[in-house]
Design a protein around this motif. Structure first.
Motif, short mmCIF file in Angstrom:
data_model
loop_
_atom_site.label_atom_id
_atom_site.label_comp_id
_atom_site.label_asym_id
_atom_site.label_seq_id
_atom_site.Cartn_x
_atom_site.Cartn_y
_atom_site.Cartn_z
N ALA A 24 0.86 -1.18 0.00
CA ALA A 24 0.00 0.00 0.00
C ALA A 24 0.89 1.23 0.00
O ALA A 24 1.76 1.37 0.87
CB ALA A 24 -0.92 0.00 1.22
N CYS A 25 0.68 2.13 -0.96
CA CYS A 25 1.54 3.31 -1.07
C CYS A 25 0.83 4.35 -1.93
O CYS A 25 0.73 4.17 -3.16
CB CYS A 25 2.89 2.92 -1.67
N GLU A 26 0.35 5.40 -1.31
CA GLU A 26 -0.35 6.43 -2.08
C GLU A 26 -0.25 7.77 -1.38
O GLU A 26 -0.55 7.87 -0.19
CB GLU A 26 -1.82 6.05 -2.27
N GLU A 53 -2.40 2.69 5.89
CA GLU A 53 -1.32 1.96 5.23
C GLU A 53 -0.81 2.67 3.96
O GLU A 53 0.40 2.80 3.77
CB GLU A 53 -1.77 0.55 4.88
N PRO A 54 -1.69 3.14 3.06
CA PRO A 54 -1.17 3.83 1.87
C PRO A 54 -0.34 5.07 2.21
O PRO A 54 0.71 5.30 1.61
CB PRO A 54 -2.44 4.19 1.09
N GLY A 55 -0.82 5.85 3.17
CA GLY A 55 -0.06 7.03 3.56
C GLY A 55 1.27 6.69 4.20
O GLY A 55 2.28 7.37 3.98
N ALA A 56 1.29 5.62 5.00
CA ALA A 56 2.54 5.19 5.63
C ALA A 56 3.53 4.72 4.58
O ALA A 56 4.73 5.04 4.65
CB ALA A 56 2.26 4.08 6.64
N GLY A 57 3.06 3.96 3.59
CA GLY A 57 3.96 3.51 2.53
C GLY A 57 4.59 4.66 1.77
O GLY A 57 5.80 4.65 1.47
N TRP A 58 3.80 5.69 1.47
CA TRP A 58 4.31 6.86 0.76
C TRP A 58 5.30 7.65 1.61
O TRP A 58 6.37 8.04 1.15
CB TRP A 58 3.14 7.75 0.32
#
Length: 199
Positions: A61-63, A69-74
């Motif tokens: 997850a990366c956005e 999760e997406p925010g953490a990945g980014w």
């Protein structure tokens, strides 16, 4: 990975000591000192990286502009790029927003994204939380294959698992053949059984 271990068993140590005491008493000698009991201990040497390492990250997850999760990945992808050149393996679902945001951030010259997904008939598993978790493991297998392919052309110094950030799913990034960093991840949760139907 180098581990050193020292193992001791309280039960086995007591048995040896008692047997030695019986033998000594039978011979009329003095009582021997009991064996020292060693506790289990594991040590690992520190990971040594060059001043500007080449980093390969797994981010399911990366956005940009998102939370969880997406925010953490980014956010972690950007932080790693400040340490060294960073390649991030993530899903094609995030490609449009990543490429749009990437042009405007200061880490853009040190941050590359590689988009990996499974065939469309398998991607349909992502509908709903239950099937999204079923998709996660085969995606990791595909990401590992891509990581090994990249490794043949880019000599990475470290492989880093970013998301999903939980300890109980594990990470196949550890099998990429380079020093491995896991996390930060969460774990040690004890959800009530009544939540089971919602998983």
């Amino acid at each position: 990975k180098r581990f050193t271990s020292a193992r001791g068993s309280r039960a086995s140590g007591d048995a040896v000591t008692q047997r030695a005491r019986r033998d000594t008493d039978a011979e009329g000698g003095s009582e021997p000192k009991p064996r020292s009991r060693r506790r289990c201990a594991y040590t690992r040497g520190p990971m040594k990286l060059p001043q500007s390492p080449r980093i390969l990250a797994f981010a399911y997850a990366c956005e940009p502009g998102r939370g969880s999760e997406p925010g953490a990945g980014w956010a972690w992808s950007r932080m790693l790029a400040r340490l060294g050149e960073t390649w991030v393996i993530t899903r094609r679902d995030y490609q449009a927003s990543i490429e749009r945001e990437l042009r405007s951030i200061p880490e853009r010259d040190r941050l590359s994204f590689v988009y990996v997904d499974l065939p469309d008939r398998v991607r349909s598993w992502q509908r709903g939380d239950r099937w999204l978790r079923s998709y996660y493991l085969p995606w990791q297998i595909a990401a590992l294959r891509e990581a090994r392919r990249l490794q043949r052309s880019v000599r990475f110094d470290v492989v880093w698992h970013l998301t999903w950030a939980n300890a109980w799913y594990g990470s196949l990034a550890a099998l990429a053949g380079r020093p491995f960093v896991y996390g930060p991840v969460g774990g040690c949760v004890n959800p009530p059984w009544r939540l089971l139907p919602h998983l």
